[in-house]
Write a protein that holds these residues in place. Sequence first.
Motif, PDB file in Angstrom:
ATOM      1  N   GLU A 223       0.705  -1.218   0.071  1.00  0.00           N
ATOM      2  CA  GLU A 223      -0.132   0.059  -0.017  1.00  0.00           C
ATOM      3  C   GLU A 223       0.833   1.371  -0.001  1.00  0.00           C
ATOM      4  OE1 GLU A 223      -4.171  -1.639   2.367  1.00  0.00           O
ATOM      5  OE2 GLU A 223      -2.326  -0.993   3.619  1.00  0.00           O
ATOM      6  N   LEU A 224       2.135   0.884   0.203  1.00  0.00           N
ATOM      7  CA  LEU A 224       2.983   2.258   0.181  1.00  0.00           C
ATOM      8  C   LEU A 224       3.971   2.439  -1.134  1.00  0.00           C
ATOM      9  CD1 LEU A 224       4.340   1.592   4.180  1.00  0.00           C
ATOM     10  CD2 LEU A 224       2.243   3.175   3.035  1.00  0.00           C
ATOM     11  N   THR A 225       4.383   1.171  -1.486  1.00  0.00           N
ATOM     12  CA  THR A 225       5.159   1.077  -2.656  1.00  0.00           C
ATOM     13  C   THR A 225       4.822  -0.067  -3.719  1.00  0.00           C
ATOM     14  OG1 THR A 225       6.737  -0.258  -1.718  1.00  0.00           O
ATOM     15  CG2 THR A 225       7.236   2.200  -1.550  1.00  0.00           C
ATOM     16  N   LEU A 226       5.007   0.165  -4.981  1.00  0.00           N
ATOM     17  CA  LEU A 226       4.751  -0.759  -5.887  1.00  0.00           C
ATOM     18  C   LEU A 226       6.115  -1.649  -6.324  1.00  0.00           C
ATOM     19  CD1 LEU A 226       2.254   0.277  -8.418  1.00  0.00           C
ATOM     20  CD2 LEU A 226       1.873  -1.112  -6.808  1.00  0.00           C
ATOM     21  N   PRO A 227       6.146  -2.764  -6.729  1.00  0.00           N
ATOM     22  CA  PRO A 227       7.372  -3.596  -6.786  1.00  0.00           C
ATOM     23  C   PRO A 227       7.558  -3.438  -8.396  1.00  0.00           C
ATOM     24  CG  PRO A 227       5.357  -5.119  -6.755  1.00  0.00           C
ATOM     25  CD  PRO A 227       5.094  -3.803  -6.396  1.00  0.00           C
ATOM     26  N   ASP A 228       8.811  -3.574  -8.719  1.00  0.00           N
ATOM     27  CA  ASP A 228       9.014  -3.512 -10.098  1.00  0.00           C
ATOM     28  C   ASP A 228       9.083  -4.870 -10.848  1.00  0.00           C
ATOM     29  OD1 ASP A 228      10.007  -2.818 -12.534  1.00  0.00           O
ATOM     30  OD2 ASP A 228      12.019  -2.490 -11.930  1.00  0.00           O
ATOM     31  N   VAL A 229       7.763  -5.308 -11.221  1.00  0.00           N
ATOM     32  CA  VAL A 229       7.663  -6.638 -11.731  1.00  0.00           C
ATOM     33  C   VAL A 229       7.019  -6.606 -13.073  1.00  0.00           C
ATOM     34  CG1 VAL A 229       7.105  -7.671  -9.473  1.00  0.00           C
ATOM     35  CG2 VAL A 229       5.259  -6.620 -10.481  1.00  0.00           C
ATOM     36  N   GLY A 230       7.175  -5.487 -13.902  1.00  0.00           N
ATOM     37  CA  GLY A 230       6.512  -5.257 -15.243  1.00  0.00           C
ATOM     38  C   GLY A 230       5.206  -5.039 -15.242  1.00  0.00           C
ATOM     39  N   MET A 231       4.261  -5.654 -16.027  1.00  0.00           N
ATOM     40  CA  MET A 231       2.665  -5.669 -15.923  1.00  0.00           C
ATOM     41  C   MET A 231       2.161  -6.315 -14.663  1.00  0.00           C
ATOM     42  SD  MET A 231       0.444  -4.417 -17.791  1.00  0.00           S
ATOM     43  CE  MET A 231       1.110  -4.177 -19.496  1.00  0.00           C
ATOM     44  N   LEU A 232       1.518  -5.631 -13.854  1.00  0.00           N
ATOM     45  CA  LEU A 232       0.591  -5.969 -12.752  1.00  0.00           C
ATOM     46  C   LEU A 232      -0.601  -5.674 -12.744  1.00  0.00           C
ATOM     47  CD1 LEU A 232       1.213  -6.800  -9.686  1.00  0.00           C
ATOM     48  CD2 LEU A 232       1.424  -4.389  -8.971  1.00  0.00           C
ATOM     49  N   THR A 233      -1.499  -6.733 -12.256  1.00  0.00           N
ATOM     50  CA  THR A 233      -2.835  -6.876 -12.388  1.00  0.00           C
ATOM     51  C   THR A 233      -3.419  -6.179 -10.962  1.00  0.00           C
ATOM     52  OG1 THR A 233      -3.093  -8.386 -13.874  1.00  0.00           O
ATOM     53  CG2 THR A 233      -5.121  -7.937 -12.670  1.00  0.00           C
ATOM     54  N   LEU A 234      -4.247  -5.146 -10.747  1.00  0.00           N
ATOM     55  CA  LEU A 234      -4.429  -4.744  -9.370  1.00  0.00           C
ATOM     56  C   LEU A 234      -5.828  -5.091  -9.274  1.00  0.00           C
ATOM     57  CD1 LEU A 234      -2.397  -1.245  -9.450  1.00  0.00           C
ATOM     58  CD2 LEU A 234      -2.077  -3.299  -8.383  1.00  0.00           C
ATOM     59  N   VAL A 235      -6.375  -5.249  -7.941  1.00  0.00           N
ATOM     60  CA  VAL A 235      -7.709  -5.614  -8.025  1.00  0.00           C
ATOM     61  C   VAL A 235      -8.325  -4.612  -6.550  1.00  0.00           C
ATOM     62  CG1 VAL A 235      -9.529  -7.339  -7.337  1.00  0.00           C
ATOM     63  CG2 VAL A 235      -7.549  -7.947  -8.792  1.00  0.00           C
ATOM     64  N   ASP A 236      -9.246  -3.876  -6.558  1.00  0.00           N
ATOM     65  CA  ASP A 236      -9.711  -2.967  -5.645  1.00  0.00           C
ATOM     66  C   ASP A 236     -10.652  -4.220  -4.706  1.00  0.00           C
ATOM     67  OD1 ASP A 236     -11.229  -1.434  -3.875  1.00  0.00           O
ATOM     68  OD2 ASP A 236     -11.528  -0.027  -5.481  1.00  0.00           O
ATOM     69  N   PRO A 237     -10.131  -4.577  -3.515  1.00  0.00           N
ATOM     70  CA  PRO A 237     -10.991  -5.555  -2.867  1.00  0.00           C
ATOM     71  C   PRO A 237     -12.360  -4.833  -2.448  1.00  0.00           C
ATOM     72  CG  PRO A 237      -9.313  -4.436  -1.467  1.00  0.00           C
ATOM     73  CD  PRO A 237      -9.105  -3.973  -2.964  1.00  0.00           C
ATOM     74  N   GLU A 238     -12.708  -3.648  -2.531  1.00  0.00           N
ATOM     75  CA  GLU A 238     -13.664  -3.035  -1.862  1.00  0.00           C
ATOM     76  C   GLU A 238     -14.835  -3.161  -3.240  1.00  0.00           C
ATOM     77  OE1 GLU A 238     -14.577  -2.059   0.843  1.00  0.00           O
ATOM     78  OE2 GLU A 238     -12.807  -1.750   1.944  1.00  0.00           O
ATOM     79  N   THR A 239     -14.342  -3.134  -4.394  1.00  0.00           N
ATOM     80  CA  THR A 239     -15.538  -2.867  -5.601  1.00  0.00           C
ATOM     81  C   THR A 239     -15.236  -4.218  -6.434  1.00  0.00           C
ATOM     82  OG1 THR A 239     -13.908  -1.563  -6.999  1.00  0.00           O
ATOM     83  CG2 THR A 239     -15.569  -0.301  -5.432  1.00  0.00           C
ATOM     84  N   GLY A 240     -14.219  -4.816  -6.342  1.00  0.00           N
ATOM     85  CA  GLY A 240     -13.907  -5.955  -7.255  1.00  0.00           C
ATOM     86  C   GLY A 240     -13.291  -5.475  -8.512  1.00  0.00           C
ATOM     87  N   ARG A 241     -13.076  -4.030  -9.013  1.00  0.00           N
ATOM     88  CA  ARG A 241     -12.475  -3.691 -10.116  1.00  0.00           C
ATOM     89  C   ARG A 241     -11.168  -4.063 -10.318  1.00  0.00           C
ATOM     90  NH1 ARG A 241     -13.660   2.592 -10.722  1.00  0.00           N
ATOM     91  NH2 ARG A 241     -12.525   2.363 -12.605  1.00  0.00           N
ATOM     92  N   LYS A 242     -10.658  -4.553 -11.565  1.00  0.00           N
ATOM     93  CA  LYS A 242      -9.391  -4.903 -12.122  1.00  0.00           C
ATOM     94  C   LYS A 242      -8.827  -3.849 -13.004  1.00  0.00           C
ATOM     95  CE  LYS A 242     -10.220  -9.907 -11.211  1.00  0.00           C
ATOM     96  NZ  LYS A 242     -10.079 -11.362 -11.868  1.00  0.00           N
ATOM     97  N   ARG A 243      -7.415  -3.874 -12.955  1.00  0.00           N
ATOM     98  CA  ARG A 243      -6.762  -3.061 -13.865  1.00  0.00           C
ATOM     99  C   ARG A 243      -5.273  -3.561 -13.994  1.00  0.00           C
ATOM    100  NH1 ARG A 243      -6.359   3.612 -13.953  1.00  0.00           N
ATOM    101  NH2 ARG A 243      -5.385   3.820 -15.754  1.00  0.00           N
ATOM    102  N   ASP A 244      -4.968  -3.684 -15.109  1.00  0.00           N
ATOM    103  CA  ASP A 244      -3.681  -4.029 -15.750  1.00  0.00           C
ATOM    104  C   ASP A 244      -2.615  -2.746 -15.778  1.00  0.00           C
ATOM    105  OD1 ASP A 244      -4.185  -6.726 -15.700  1.00  0.00           O
ATOM    106  OD2 ASP A 244      -4.656  -6.748 -17.733  1.00  0.00           O
ATOM    107  N   VAL A 245      -1.586  -2.794 -14.902  1.00  0.00           N
ATOM    108  CA  VAL A 245      -0.574  -1.496 -14.901  1.00  0.00           C
ATOM    109  C   VAL A 245       0.481  -1.832 -15.099  1.00  0.00           C
ATOM    110  CG1 VAL A 245      -2.504  -0.106 -13.551  1.00  0.00           C
ATOM    111  CG2 VAL A 245      -0.636  -1.391 -12.615  1.00  0.00           C
ATOM    112  N   PRO A 246       1.466  -1.061 -16.057  1.00  0.00           N
ATOM    113  CA  PRO A 246       2.903  -1.437 -16.351  1.00  0.00           C
ATOM    114  C   PRO A 246       3.535  -0.727 -14.886  1.00  0.00           C
ATOM    115  CG  PRO A 246       2.098   0.358 -17.868  1.00  0.00           C
ATOM    116  CD  PRO A 246       1.001  -0.368 -17.167  1.00  0.00           C
ATOM    117  N   THR A 247       4.317  -1.503 -14.189  1.00  0.00           N
ATOM    118  CA  THR A 247       5.122  -0.897 -13.111  1.00  0.00           C
ATOM    119  C   THR A 247       6.523  -0.296 -13.588  1.00  0.00           C
ATOM    120  OG1 THR A 247       5.997  -3.252 -12.568  1.00  0.00           O
ATOM    121  CG2 THR A 247       3.940  -2.446 -11.492  1.00  0.00           C
ATOM    122  N   GLY A 248       6.424   0.830 -14.202  1.00  0.00           N
ATOM    123  CA  GLY A 248       7.609   1.301 -14.684  1.00  0.00           C
ATOM    124  C   GLY A 248       8.157   2.425 -13.595  1.00  0.00           C
TER     125      GLY A 248
END
Length: 319
Positions: A223-248
Amino acid sequence: MNGARLRDLAPEQALRRLELTITHRLDGLLQGDHLGLLPGPGSEPAEGREYVPGDDVRAMDWNLTARMTTPHVRDRVADRELETWVLVDATASMDFGTGRIEKRDLAVFAVAAVGFLTERTGNRLGAQIVHDAGTRRVPARTGRPHLLGLLGTLLSAPRGQGGRGDGSLGAAADLLHRTGAGRRGLAVVVSDFLEPVDTWERPLRLLGARHQLLAVEVVDPRELTLPDVGMLTLVDPETGRKRDVPTGRRLRERYAAAAAGQRREIAAGLRRAGAARLRLRTDGDWVRDLVQHVLAQRRVAAAAPARPTAAPPAPGGVA
């Protein structure tokens, strides 16, 4: 203590292991009738002392003031029995953890620490558990069976289904303020405080006007920092929404800056609400963090200026 392994045990074994961890590691430090997390006034009259700016004028002792010819107030000592209320966030955002445990497990550990250290002398413990669908209330009672029952309820609580529904930290704090204990006690709020600050700041401030207030902020490192793992799928646990983001690099920097700003806003909201703040991390040693908080509170209390008694010395200097 590993939260995942704890949940894999039978309920009786899990609670016993949790109790042993707390009593063995904390019992020697937090001696006394009451949990030493927050210094504060009680309700029984104690010694009188000279008034200093900032004292509550409602504590003025007019008889003593007349005798000493200078303004004096009378301190208070704690009641023999302490009533503690815990407000526990069990919404979907707490079902997350990339450290050694999940945030919901850390919340259970925090409640257990408060409970085991206050129940031994007949102190009463009550709870309000905030779920996505609403709030569950556990009346304040004494005794180890009641505490074990409460912890069992927290350990076996179903995981959040997403969607805020009627479960709200601010609404639960307001409900506790209106229906909680009638006399002053200790209120402990355990949450990640990820809801907008303006939804819970005022209810917590009202709750803190009646009780000593401790906010246990539960945090996961992701919740404080993102790892450098390339493309990352994020899920909002409150709403269930998903989003793929590049961790540049630029995204990680913006994320860290936004997360730091969010935590500053949470800290400021808790400070304005008058709450003492204890931060626990899923990748840290929660017992050590609790101990450090207690020691810091004691150092602050020890550094406070001495308060001389108002009574004049007895003849010959004998107390």
